[in-house]
Write a protein that holds these residues in place. Sequence first.
Motif, PDB file in Angstrom:
ATOM      1  N   PHE A  72      15.760  -7.832   1.192  1.00 11.47           N
ATOM      2  CA  PHE A  72      14.851  -7.105   0.349  1.00 11.47           C
ATOM      3  C   PHE A  72      15.255  -5.575   0.042  1.00 11.47           C
ATOM      4  N   LEU A  73      14.559  -5.213  -1.344  1.00  9.52           N
ATOM      5  CA  LEU A  73      14.654  -3.921  -1.430  1.00  9.52           C
ATOM      6  C   LEU A  73      13.459  -3.253  -1.290  1.00  9.52           C
ATOM      7  N   TYR A  74      13.268  -2.042  -0.362  1.00  5.23           N
ATOM      8  CA  TYR A  74      11.952  -1.640  -0.067  1.00  5.23           C
ATOM      9  C   TYR A  74      12.076  -0.288  -0.747  1.00  5.23           C
ATOM     10  N   LEU A  75      10.990  -0.013  -1.485  1.00  7.04           N
ATOM     11  CA  LEU A  75      11.299   1.223  -2.378  1.00  7.04           C
ATOM     12  C   LEU A  75       9.785   1.814  -2.059  1.00  7.04           C
ATOM     13  N   PRO A  76       9.762   2.831  -0.996  1.00  7.05           N
ATOM     14  CA  PRO A  76       8.426   3.686  -0.832  1.00  7.05           C
ATOM     15  C   PRO A  76       8.142   4.420  -1.993  1.00  7.05           C
ATOM     16  N   PHE A  77       7.003   4.843  -2.319  1.00  9.99           N
ATOM     17  CA  PHE A  77       6.389   5.732  -3.433  1.00  9.99           C
ATOM     18  C   PHE A  77       7.086   6.979  -3.202  1.00  9.99           C
ATOM     19  N   ALA A  78       7.384   7.450  -1.745  1.00  5.37           N
ATOM     20  CA  ALA A  78       7.744   8.824  -1.601  1.00  5.37           C
ATOM     21  C   ALA A  78       9.207   9.176  -2.209  1.00  5.37           C
ATOM     22  N   ILE A  79      10.298   8.073  -2.436  1.00  5.95           N
ATOM     23  CA  ILE A  79      11.459   8.328  -2.717  1.00  5.95           C
ATOM     24  C   ILE A  79      11.397   8.406  -4.266  1.00  5.95           C
ATOM     25  N   PHE A  80      10.340   8.291  -4.878  1.00  6.57           N
ATOM     26  CA  PHE A  80      10.487   8.534  -6.421  1.00  6.57           C
ATOM     27  C   PHE A  80      10.035   9.974  -6.536  1.00  6.57           C
ATOM     28  N   THR A  81      10.662  10.735  -7.706  1.00  5.57           N
ATOM     29  CA  THR A  81      10.588  12.040  -7.857  1.00  5.57           C
ATOM     30  C   THR A  81       9.348  12.304  -8.435  1.00  5.57           C
ATOM     31  N   SER A  82       8.844  11.581  -9.214  1.00  7.88           N
ATOM     32  CA  SER A  82       7.288  12.001  -9.754  1.00  7.88           C
ATOM     33  C   SER A  82       6.485  10.763 -10.076  1.00  7.88           C
ATOM     34  N   GLU A  83       5.139  10.947 -10.404  1.00  4.84           N
ATOM     35  CA  GLU A  83       4.224   9.858 -10.603  1.00  4.84           C
ATOM     36  C   GLU A  83       4.856   9.256 -11.995  1.00  4.84           C
ATOM     37  N   HIS A  84       5.508   9.882 -12.830  1.00  6.88           N
ATOM     38  CA  HIS A  84       6.068   9.351 -14.290  1.00  6.88           C
ATOM     39  C   HIS A  84       6.950   8.460 -13.928  1.00  6.88           C
ATOM     40  N   ASP A  85       7.856   8.795 -12.738  1.00  9.25           N
ATOM     41  CA  ASP A  85       9.022   7.640 -12.491  1.00  9.25           C
ATOM     42  C   ASP A  85       8.405   6.317 -11.968  1.00  9.25           C
ATOM     43  N   ILE A  86       7.228   6.614 -11.011  1.00  5.07           N
ATOM     44  CA  ILE A  86       6.674   5.229 -10.454  1.00  5.07           C
ATOM     45  C   ILE A  86       5.787   4.535 -11.569  1.00  5.07           C
ATOM     46  N   LYS A  87       5.317   5.162 -12.616  1.00  5.38           N
ATOM     47  CA  LYS A  87       4.718   4.347 -13.646  1.00  5.38           C
ATOM     48  C   LYS A  87       5.794   3.546 -14.574  1.00  5.38           C
ATOM     49  N   LYS A  91       0.806  -1.297   0.140  1.00  2.00           N
ATOM     50  CA  LYS A  91       0.004   0.010   0.107  1.00  2.00           C
ATOM     51  C   LYS A  91       1.045   1.267   0.075  1.00  2.00           C
ATOM     52  N   GLU A  92       2.153   0.981   0.403  1.00  2.00           N
ATOM     53  CA  GLU A  92       2.891   2.356   0.423  1.00  2.00           C
ATOM     54  C   GLU A  92       4.448   2.059  -0.123  1.00  2.00           C
ATOM     55  N   ALA A  93       4.643   0.960  -0.775  1.00  2.00           N
ATOM     56  CA  ALA A  93       5.849   0.663  -1.382  1.00  2.00           C
ATOM     57  C   ALA A  93       5.852  -0.632  -2.228  1.00  2.00           C
ATOM     58  N   TYR A  94       7.067  -0.690  -3.290  1.00  2.00           N
ATOM     59  CA  TYR A  94       7.486  -1.777  -3.903  1.00  2.00           C
ATOM     60  C   TYR A  94       8.281  -2.577  -3.148  1.00  2.00           C
ATOM     61  N   VAL A  95       8.328  -3.784  -2.958  1.00  4.57           N
ATOM     62  CA  VAL A  95       8.961  -4.797  -2.265  1.00  4.57           C
ATOM     63  C   VAL A  95       9.533  -5.580  -3.212  1.00  4.57           C
ATOM     64  N   LEU A  96      11.089  -5.537  -3.454  1.00  8.61           N
ATOM     65  CA  LEU A  96      11.700  -6.723  -4.343  1.00  8.61           C
ATOM     66  C   LEU A  96      12.302  -7.676  -3.491  1.00  8.61           C
ATOM     67  N   VAL A  97      11.947  -8.984  -3.394  1.00 10.53           N
ATOM     68  CA  VAL A  97      12.451  -9.876  -2.690  1.00 10.53           C
ATOM     69  C   VAL A  97      13.901 -10.717  -3.250  1.00 10.53           C
ATOM     70  N   ILE A  98      15.016 -10.621  -2.555  1.00  8.22           N
ATOM     71  CA  ILE A  98      16.034 -10.911  -3.268  1.00  8.22           C
ATOM     72  C   ILE A  98      16.278 -12.605  -2.630  1.00  8.22           C
ATOM     73  N   SER A  99      16.076 -12.601  -1.423  1.00 10.81           N
ATOM     74  CA  SER A  99      16.328 -14.063  -0.619  1.00 10.81           C
ATOM     75  C   SER A  99      15.366 -13.980   0.253  1.00 10.81           C
ATOM     76  N   LYS A 100      15.279 -15.027   1.191  1.00  6.78           N
ATOM     77  CA  LYS A 100      14.441 -15.087   2.486  1.00  6.78           C
ATOM     78  C   LYS A 100      14.554 -13.940   3.472  1.00  6.78           C
ATOM     79  N   GLY A 101      15.822 -13.390   3.438  1.00  8.90           N
ATOM     80  CA  GLY A 101      16.097 -12.350   4.563  1.00  8.90           C
ATOM     81  C   GLY A 101      16.605 -11.167   3.907  1.00  8.90           C
TER      82      GLY A 101
END
Length: 183
Positions: free
Chosen positions: A154-169, A142-152
């Motif tokens: 992750f790359l946690y990329l909250p929507f707030a770190i993107f500079t624009s809506e276009h970048d999110i898309k 609901k607040e971020a993209y989570v990319l799983v690399i292994s069981k422990g």
Amino acid sequence: MAKVSVNKHQPVYQMPTNPAAVRTKKYALSTQKYISLAMRYFFKTQLKWGLIPLALILINAVINLTGVYPNLWIYITVLVAAILYVLFWLIQFTGITQLAQYKPMFEKFSYEIDNRQIIMKLNQKEGSVMKWEQILEGYKDKEAYVLVISKGQFLYLPFAIFTSEHDIKVFERILKQKEVLKA
């Protein structure tokens, strides 16, 4: 990596960049958020094993109701074993946040994301490259993209770190192209 000369005695290496890449603001994953993500992923992947204690309890309930072998110890044993198993993994994920070799997971990175790779930058001159093949799966929270690399990991990329809506898309389109995020 391209060599950029700051002074003639000490070469400095600069990370290669793609002008069309999605760039983010700096972000550091908090240890509490990490533990929460790790436990959520643990429960998601271990859900099928939760059927074993449930099956043992149901089998014991049937045996108790028929009067073949009345006992209560199996309920307690199964419950204690299940709690100890979950606590074991909670301690493991909490311990990861304290170990020196995992400290880089909690440093502030800015990201450059394109079709080839994800560049995680500590600063303009230092960083690391992650290929898309290293990512097992991804999902949109609901607040971020989570990319799983292994069981422990992750790359946690909250929507707030993107500079624009276009970048999110654009980022979401890349995730779908790489089949990390299911459409």
